[in-house]
Design a protein around this motif. Structure first.
Motif, PDB file in Angstrom:
ATOM      1  N   MET A   1     -58.406  57.000  37.590  1.00  9.30           N
ATOM      2  CA  MET A   1     -57.187  57.779  37.201  1.00  9.30           C
ATOM      3  C   MET A   1     -56.354  57.418  35.915  1.00  9.30           C
ATOM      4  SD  MET A   1     -55.123  55.770  40.512  1.00  9.30           S
ATOM      5  CE  MET A   1     -55.959  54.293  40.610  1.00  9.30           C
ATOM      6  N   ARG A   2     -56.362  58.566  35.345  1.00  7.02           N
ATOM      7  CA  ARG A   2     -55.571  58.552  33.881  1.00  7.02           C
ATOM      8  C   ARG A   2     -54.241  58.735  33.849  1.00  7.02           C
ATOM      9  NH1 ARG A   2     -59.449  59.505  29.951  1.00  7.02           N
ATOM     10  NH2 ARG A   2     -58.315  60.874  28.913  1.00  7.02           N
ATOM     11  N   ILE A   3     -53.431  57.689  33.312  1.00  5.84           N
ATOM     12  CA  ILE A   3     -52.142  57.789  33.244  1.00  5.84           C
ATOM     13  C   ILE A   3     -51.700  58.035  31.817  1.00  5.84           C
ATOM     14  CG2 ILE A   3     -49.989  56.621  33.810  1.00  5.84           C
ATOM     15  CD1 ILE A   3     -51.697  55.262  36.020  1.00  5.84           C
ATOM     16  N   VAL A   4     -50.877  58.895  31.315  1.00  2.00           N
ATOM     17  CA  VAL A   4     -50.559  59.335  30.059  1.00  2.00           C
ATOM     18  C   VAL A   4     -49.096  58.469  29.769  1.00  2.00           C
ATOM     19  CG1 VAL A   4     -49.691  61.477  30.642  1.00  2.00           C
ATOM     20  CG2 VAL A   4     -50.315  60.555  27.879  1.00  2.00           C
ATOM     21  N   ILE A   5     -48.980  57.869  28.930  1.00  3.06           N
ATOM     22  CA  ILE A   5     -47.488  57.219  28.639  1.00  3.06           C
ATOM     23  C   ILE A   5     -46.740  57.678  27.363  1.00  3.06           C
ATOM     24  CG2 ILE A   5     -46.319  55.162  28.232  1.00  3.06           C
ATOM     25  CD1 ILE A   5     -48.575  53.683  29.853  1.00  3.06           C
ATOM     26  N   ASP A   6     -45.964  58.190  27.170  1.00  2.00           N
ATOM     27  CA  ASP A   6     -44.956  58.616  26.144  1.00  2.00           C
ATOM     28  C   ASP A   6     -44.615  57.436  25.360  1.00  2.00           C
ATOM     29  OD1 ASP A   6     -43.078  59.640  24.113  1.00  2.00           O
ATOM     30  OD2 ASP A   6     -41.696  60.126  25.545  1.00  2.00           O
ATOM     31  N   ALA A   7     -45.515  57.007  24.298  1.00  2.00           N
ATOM     32  CA  ALA A   7     -45.214  55.850  23.609  1.00  2.00           C
ATOM     33  C   ALA A   7     -43.916  55.613  22.970  1.00  2.00           C
ATOM     34  CB  ALA A   7     -46.122  55.460  22.962  1.00  2.00           C
ATOM     35  N   MET A   8     -43.518  56.844  22.529  1.00  2.00           N
ATOM     36  CA  MET A   8     -42.138  56.783  21.454  1.00  2.00           C
ATOM     37  C   MET A   8     -41.010  57.093  22.406  1.00  2.00           C
ATOM     38  SD  MET A   8     -44.150  56.475  19.137  1.00  2.00           S
ATOM     39  CE  MET A   8     -43.282  56.378  17.625  1.00  2.00           C
ATOM     40  N   GLY A   9     -41.086  57.083  23.612  1.00  2.00           N
ATOM     41  CA  GLY A   9     -39.806  57.436  24.246  1.00  2.00           C
ATOM     42  C   GLY A   9     -39.071  56.335  24.740  1.00  2.00           C
ATOM     43  N   GLY A  10     -37.769  55.852  24.774  1.00  2.00           N
ATOM     44  CA  GLY A  10     -37.040  54.753  25.003  1.00  2.00           C
ATOM     45  C   GLY A  10     -36.298  54.402  23.848  1.00  2.00           C
ATOM     46  N   ASP A  11     -35.411  53.167  23.857  1.00  2.00           N
ATOM     47  CA  ASP A  11     -34.508  52.810  22.934  1.00  2.00           C
ATOM     48  C   ASP A  11     -35.620  51.540  22.395  1.00  2.00           C
ATOM     49  OD1 ASP A  11     -32.481  54.159  24.162  1.00  2.00           O
ATOM     50  OD2 ASP A  11     -31.664  52.429  25.334  1.00  2.00           O
ATOM     51  N   ASN A  12     -36.477  51.112  22.880  1.00  2.00           N
ATOM     52  CA  ASN A  12     -37.150  49.980  22.378  1.00  2.00           C
ATOM     53  C   ASN A  12     -38.569  50.313  21.995  1.00  2.00           C
ATOM     54  OD1 ASN A  12     -34.981  48.296  22.814  1.00  2.00           O
ATOM     55  ND2 ASN A  12     -35.508  48.174  24.964  1.00  2.00           N
ATOM     56  N   ALA A  13     -38.759  51.708  22.020  1.00  2.00           N
ATOM     57  CA  ALA A  13     -40.175  52.151  21.628  1.00  2.00           C
ATOM     58  C   ALA A  13     -40.586  52.015  20.326  1.00  2.00           C
ATOM     59  CB  ALA A  13     -40.483  53.734  22.145  1.00  2.00           C
ATOM     60  N   PRO A  14     -41.713  52.028  19.847  1.00  2.00           N
ATOM     61  CA  PRO A  14     -43.032  52.024  20.941  1.00  2.00           C
ATOM     62  C   PRO A  14     -43.198  50.402  21.031  1.00  2.00           C
ATOM     63  CG  PRO A  14     -43.916  52.086  18.491  1.00  2.00           C
ATOM     64  CD  PRO A  14     -42.457  52.120  18.383  1.00  2.00           C
ATOM     65  N   ASP A  15     -42.545  49.601  20.806  1.00  2.00           N
ATOM     66  CA  ASP A  15     -43.121  48.058  20.744  1.00  2.00           C
ATOM     67  C   ASP A  15     -43.159  47.532  22.283  1.00  2.00           C
ATOM     68  OD1 ASP A  15     -41.730  48.549  18.304  1.00  2.00           O
ATOM     69  OD2 ASP A  15     -42.015  46.489  18.067  1.00  2.00           O
ATOM     70  N   VAL A  16     -42.159  47.875  23.027  1.00  2.00           N
ATOM     71  CA  VAL A  16     -42.267  47.360  24.712  1.00  2.00           C
ATOM     72  C   VAL A  16     -43.157  48.351  25.350  1.00  2.00           C
ATOM     73  CG1 VAL A  16     -39.977  46.320  24.462  1.00  2.00           C
ATOM     74  CG2 VAL A  16     -40.205  48.593  25.231  1.00  2.00           C
ATOM     75  N   VAL A  17     -43.093  49.651  25.064  1.00  2.00           N
ATOM     76  CA  VAL A  17     -43.967  50.391  25.719  1.00  2.00           C
ATOM     77  C   VAL A  17     -45.514  49.913  25.719  1.00  2.00           C
ATOM     78  CG1 VAL A  17     -44.833  53.001  26.024  1.00  2.00           C
ATOM     79  CG2 VAL A  17     -42.461  52.348  25.371  1.00  2.00           C
TER      80      VAL A  17
ATOM     81  N   ALA B   1     -50.599  46.371  31.976  1.00  2.00           N
ATOM     82  CA  ALA B   1     -50.703  46.859  32.945  1.00  2.00           C
ATOM     83  C   ALA B   1     -52.332  47.218  32.987  1.00  2.00           C
ATOM     84  CB  ALA B   1     -49.956  48.277  33.009  1.00  2.00           C
ATOM     85  N   ALA B   2     -52.864  47.578  31.734  1.00  2.00           N
ATOM     86  CA  ALA B   2     -54.178  47.768  31.674  1.00  2.00           C
ATOM     87  C   ALA B   2     -55.087  46.568  32.093  1.00  2.00           C
ATOM     88  CB  ALA B   2     -54.457  48.040  30.100  1.00  2.00           C
ATOM     89  N   LYS B   3     -54.569  45.354  31.706  1.00  2.00           N
ATOM     90  CA  LYS B   3     -55.283  43.892  31.876  1.00  2.00           C
ATOM     91  C   LYS B   3     -55.117  43.795  33.409  1.00  2.00           C
ATOM     92  CE  LYS B   3     -55.161  39.114  30.738  1.00  2.00           C
ATOM     93  NZ  LYS B   3     -54.645  38.155  29.953  1.00  2.00           N
ATOM     94  N   GLU B   4     -53.968  44.114  34.094  1.00  2.00           N
ATOM     95  CA  GLU B   4     -53.671  43.994  35.437  1.00  2.00           C
ATOM     96  C   GLU B   4     -54.717  44.928  36.481  1.00  2.00           C
ATOM     97  OE1 GLU B   4     -51.737  42.199  38.769  1.00  2.00           O
ATOM     98  OE2 GLU B   4     -51.531  41.679  36.719  1.00  2.00           O
ATOM     99  N   TRP B   5     -55.054  46.331  36.042  1.00  2.00           N
ATOM    100  CA  TRP B   5     -55.505  47.063  36.764  1.00  2.00           C
ATOM    101  C   TRP B   5     -56.522  47.612  36.179  1.00  2.00           C
ATOM    102  CZ3 TRP B   5     -49.824  47.459  36.834  1.00  2.00           C
ATOM    103  CH2 TRP B   5     -49.341  46.924  37.900  1.00  2.00           C
ATOM    104  N   GLY B   6     -58.049  47.279  36.593  1.00  2.00           N
ATOM    105  CA  GLY B   6     -58.995  47.913  35.780  1.00  2.00           C
ATOM    106  C   GLY B   6     -59.312  49.326  36.166  1.00  2.00           C
ATOM    107  N   ASP B   7     -58.852  49.773  37.093  1.00  2.00           N
ATOM    108  CA  ASP B   7     -59.204  51.038  37.833  1.00  2.00           C
ATOM    109  C   ASP B   7     -58.777  52.336  37.123  1.00  2.00           C
ATOM    110  OD1 ASP B   7     -56.933  50.439  38.916  1.00  2.00           O
ATOM    111  OD2 ASP B   7     -57.588  51.042  40.844  1.00  2.00           O
ATOM    112  N   ILE B   8     -57.793  52.128  36.172  1.00  2.00           N
ATOM    113  CA  ILE B   8     -56.987  53.200  35.546  1.00  2.00           C
ATOM    114  C   ILE B   8     -57.080  52.975  33.923  1.00  2.00           C
ATOM    115  CG2 ILE B   8     -54.963  53.087  37.139  1.00  2.00           C
ATOM    116  CD1 ILE B   8     -53.532  51.037  35.058  1.00  2.00           C
ATOM    117  N   THR B   9     -57.045  54.168  33.496  1.00  2.00           N
ATOM    118  CA  THR B   9     -57.220  54.377  31.900  1.00  2.00           C
ATOM    119  C   THR B   9     -55.670  55.030  31.394  1.00  2.00           C
ATOM    120  OG1 THR B   9     -59.601  55.111  31.970  1.00  2.00           O
ATOM    121  CG2 THR B   9     -58.043  55.725  30.155  1.00  2.00           C
ATOM    122  N   LEU B  10     -55.417  54.026  30.592  1.00  2.00           N
ATOM    123  CA  LEU B  10     -53.892  54.533  30.214  1.00  2.00           C
ATOM    124  C   LEU B  10     -53.994  55.016  28.694  1.00  2.00           C
ATOM    125  CD1 LEU B  10     -52.015  51.157  30.895  1.00  2.00           C
ATOM    126  CD2 LEU B  10     -51.989  53.359  32.217  1.00  2.00           C
ATOM    127  N   ILE B  11     -53.091  56.147  28.496  1.00  2.00           N
ATOM    128  CA  ILE B  11     -53.353  57.134  27.276  1.00  2.00           C
ATOM    129  C   ILE B  11     -52.075  56.898  26.739  1.00  2.00           C
ATOM    130  CG2 ILE B  11     -53.860  59.168  26.227  1.00  2.00           C
ATOM    131  CD1 ILE B  11     -55.201  59.876  29.149  1.00  2.00           C
TER     132      ILE B  11
END
Length: 334
Positions: free
Chosen positions: A1-17, A24-34
Motif C-alpha cells: 500500500m502506497r499512501i501519498v501525503i501532501d507535506a505542505m498542506g495545513g497550518d502547521n506544515a511541513p513539521d507536524v505532517v 505512522a511509518a514506524k507503526e505500520w511496516g506494511d505501508i509506504t508513505l510518500i
C-alpha cells in the motif's frame, strides 16, 4: 500500500505532517508513505527525527497551494504544487491513497480535475465524523464539498456512506438518516421530500428523518444532507462544543471548592472532550473520487496525520473505492 501525503498542506506544515508520517511509518511496516513537497524543508525534518525509514519516500514539489488561493485557478496553474503532484500520483496509480490538510476547495478540485470521479457519481461528498455520546460517532455527508444537491445525489451519498461505515468501521448494517426539520416523512423542503422515497427504496438501512438537535445522541451511523445545511450543522456543533468547554473551564477555576470538583470530574471530562477532538478521527474521506482521498483538518497535529494514515490503511485493506464503484454500477444490495 502506497499512501501519498501532501507535506505542505495545513497550518502547521511541513513539521507536524512529517512527524505524523514518521510515526505512522514506524507503526505500520506494511505501508509506504510518500511525502510530497519542498524537499529542502522535508529532508532536514526527517534527519532531525533520526533518519528516513525504509518505508518513507520524498518527492519534490516546488509550489504550494495556499489557504486563500482560488481552488480551480490554483489547481490549473500550479502544476507543480504538492497537492496537485500527489493527486496526479493517485491518478497514475503510483499511489493508492492521498492525504492532505490543505485548502479544502483545492483538494475537491484536485479530486475532480486530476484524479477523476467514480463513474455514476455526480458529485463527490466530504464525509467527516460527527461525535456522539455513545462514542461510536456518525459519518455525515455532504458537509461542504458542494453547497447544493439533488435528491439523486443524496441517494448516492447514502450509498457511499453506508459502504464506508461497513468497510472502514466494520458496521454490518449501517443506519442511514436524512437531516430534516422534523421526523415525519413529509416534512422538509422540496429536496428532502424528493429524497425520502428514493432512500426508502435504496439497498440501505434507511431509518427516516433525523433532526439536528438529536445528532449528538447518535441516532444513525450515516447522516445524509446537502453541503449547505450540513456545513451549518457542523459549525453549530463545533461552536457549541467550544462554548461548553470554555464555560466549564471558567466555572471550575472560580474558587477553591470548584477546583477540587474539577479534579474529581477531570477523567470524565477528558473522555468527553476527546470524543469531540478531530485528531482522534484523523481525516474526512472525499467519497465519490476514483481514488482514496482524505482531508485532514487544517490545524491538524502529528496525531491527526498519523490517524489519517490509519484510516487510509483500513480503507485500502477493505477495497473501499472498488466497493463503491461496484455498488454504484450494478445496484446490488449492500
Amino acid at each position: 500500500m502506497r499512501i501519498v501525503i501532501d507535506a505542505m498542506g495545513g497550518d502547521n506544515a511541513p513539521d507536524v505532517v512529517v512527524t505524523g508520517a514518521l510515526e505512522a511509518a514506524k507503526e505500520w511496516g506494511d505501508i509506504t508513505l510518500i511525502l510530497v513537497g519542498d524537499a529542502a524543508k522535508i529532508e532536514p525534518l526527517i534527519s532531525q527525527a533520526g533518519g528516513k525509514p525504509q518505508n518513507v519516500e520524498v518527492v519534490h514539489a516546488a509550489e504550494i497551494i495556499e489557504a486563500d488561493d482560488e481552488p480551480v485557478k490554483a489547481v490549473r496553474r500550479k502544476k507543480d504544487a504538492s497537492m496537485v503532484v500527489a493527486g496526479r500520483m493517485v491518478h497514475n496509480r503510483e499511489a493508492d491513497a492521498m492525504i492532505s490538510a490543505g485548502n479544502t476547495g483545492a483538494l475537491m478540485t484536485t479530486g475532480l480535475l486530476v484524479v477523476g470521479r467514480i463513474k455514476g457519481i455526480d458529485r463527490p461528498a466530504l464525509a467527516p465524523m460527527i461525535p456522539s455520546i455513545d462514542g461510536k460517532g456518525m459519518l455525515a455527508l455532504d458537509l461542504g464539498a458542494n453547497m447544493d444537491a439533488t435528491a439523486e445525489q443524496l441517494l448516492q451519498y447514502a450509498i457511499m456512506g453506508s459502504i464506508y461505515r461497513n468497510k472502514v468501521h466494520g458496521i454490518a448494517k449501517p443506519r442511514v438518516g436524512l437531516l430534516n426539520v422534523g421526523t415525519e416523512a413529509m416534512k422538509g423542503n422540496e429536496l428532502t421530500k424528493a429524497a425520502y422515497p428514493l432512500l426508502e427504496q435504496a439497498p440501505i438501512h434507511f431509518i427516516g428523518n433525523v433532526e439536528s438537535r438529536d445528532v449528538l445522541r447518535g441516532p444513525c451511523d450515516v447522516l445524509v444532507c446537502d453541503g449547505f445545511a450540513g456545513n451549518i450543522m457542523l459549525k453549530s456543533v463545533e461552536g457549541a462544543a467550544s462554548v461548553i468547554f470554555s464555560t466549564l473551564k471558567t466555572e471550575f477555576l472560580r474558587n477553591f471548592a470548584t477546583k477540587l470538583a474539577a479534579l474529581v470530574l477531570k477523567p470524565g471530562i477528558t473522555r468527553f472532550r476527546r470524543s469531540f477532538d478531530y485528531t482522534e478521527h484523523g481525516a474526512a474521506p472525499l467519497l465519490g473520487i476514483n481514488g482514496l482521498l482524505l482531508k485532514s483538518h487544517g490545524s491538524s497535529n502529528a496525531t491527526a496525520i498519523k490517524n489519517a494514515v490509519r484510516q487510509a490503511r483500513i480503507a485500502l485493506q477493505n477495497d473501499l473505492v472498488t466497493s463503491i464503484s461496484t455498488e454504484i454500477s450494478n445496484g446490488s444490495e449492500l
